[in-house]
Design a protein around this motif. Sequence first.
Motif, PDB file in Angstrom:
ATOM      1  N   GLY A  32       0.816  -1.199   0.000  1.00 38.26           N
ATOM      2  CA  GLY A  32       0.000   0.000   0.000  1.00 38.26           C
ATOM      3  C   GLY A  32       0.852   1.251   0.000  1.00 38.26           C
ATOM      4  N   ALA A  52      -4.220  11.380  -4.235  1.00 36.10           N
ATOM      5  CA  ALA A  52      -4.371  10.167  -5.056  1.00 36.10           C
ATOM      6  C   ALA A  52      -3.354  10.151  -6.198  1.00 36.10           C
ATOM      7  N   THR A  76      -6.276  -4.076  -7.711  1.00 39.33           N
ATOM      8  CA  THR A  76      -5.916  -3.020  -6.770  1.00 39.33           C
ATOM      9  C   THR A  76      -6.901  -3.031  -5.602  1.00 39.33           C
ATOM     10  N   THR A  77      -6.455  -2.456  -4.518  1.00 36.59           N
ATOM     11  CA  THR A  77      -7.335  -2.188  -3.390  1.00 36.59           C
ATOM     12  C   THR A  77      -7.102  -0.741  -2.986  1.00 36.59           C
ATOM     13  N   ILE A  78      -8.200  -0.005  -2.882  1.00 33.78           N
ATOM     14  CA  ILE A  78      -8.144   1.389  -2.450  1.00 33.78           C
ATOM     15  C   ILE A  78      -8.727   1.458  -1.048  1.00 33.78           C
ATOM     16  N   TYR A  93      -7.860   7.989 -10.659  1.00 35.27           N
ATOM     17  CA  TYR A  93      -7.559   6.576 -10.927  1.00 35.27           C
ATOM     18  C   TYR A  93      -7.785   6.244 -12.407  1.00 35.27           C
ATOM     19  N   ARG A 104     -10.871  -4.606  -8.730  1.00 36.72           N
ATOM     20  CA  ARG A 104     -10.585  -3.639  -7.671  1.00 36.72           C
ATOM     21  C   ARG A 104     -11.553  -3.781  -6.516  1.00 36.72           C
ATOM     22  N   CYS A 106     -12.640  -1.281  -3.058  1.00 32.15           N
ATOM     23  CA  CYS A 106     -12.477   0.018  -2.408  1.00 32.15           C
ATOM     24  C   CYS A 106     -13.197  -0.075  -1.072  1.00 32.15           C
ATOM     25  N   GLU A 119      -4.935   5.261   0.540  1.00 27.73           N
ATOM     26  CA  GLU A 119      -3.838   4.320   0.360  1.00 27.73           C
ATOM     27  C   GLU A 119      -4.291   3.350  -0.735  1.00 27.73           C
ATOM     28  N   ILE A 120      -3.343   2.972  -1.606  1.00 31.93           N
ATOM     29  CA  ILE A 120      -3.665   2.033  -2.692  1.00 31.93           C
ATOM     30  C   ILE A 120      -2.567   0.981  -2.760  1.00 31.93           C
ATOM     31  N   GLU A 121      -2.989  -0.294  -2.881  1.00 33.78           N
ATOM     32  CA  GLU A 121      -2.055  -1.386  -3.132  1.00 33.78           C
ATOM     33  C   GLU A 121      -2.393  -1.986  -4.487  1.00 33.78           C
TER      34      GLU A 121
END
Length: 127
Positions: A32, A52, A76-78, A93, A104, A106, A119-121
């Motif tokens: 992340g 972002a 992805t995970t937000i 994004y 994804r 979120c 946070e984004i992974e």
Amino acid sequence: MNKEVVSTSKAPAAIGPYSQSIKAGGFLFVSGQIPLVPETGELVLGDIKTQAERVLENISAILAAAGTSFDQVVKTTIFLTDMGNFSAVNEVYAKYFPANPPARACVAVAQLPRGVAVEIEAVALCK
């Protein structure tokens, strides 16, 4: 299966006991990322779009260090501290994933490291 740590000075150094990313089994697992300036470790000030953008630029640097790119991201995970920011983050994004965006999730969370709002992974295919 072997694993390889991939890191770059063009993204913020880890602020805990983890790696920026790990390459394993043909995938790159990007930890992340929060809106930190790589050169200084300082938080990016500004609205959620600015934050972002910094997060996605940090991810971009890590992807490049591993020899891959956003078009190879599969998941992805937000994480957001305020779902009221969902649309604004989506707007930023979408610029990084203009076609065939990855799967994804979120989720809203109570807090993120250093009090940031996003946070984004990511997980990407790599060679």
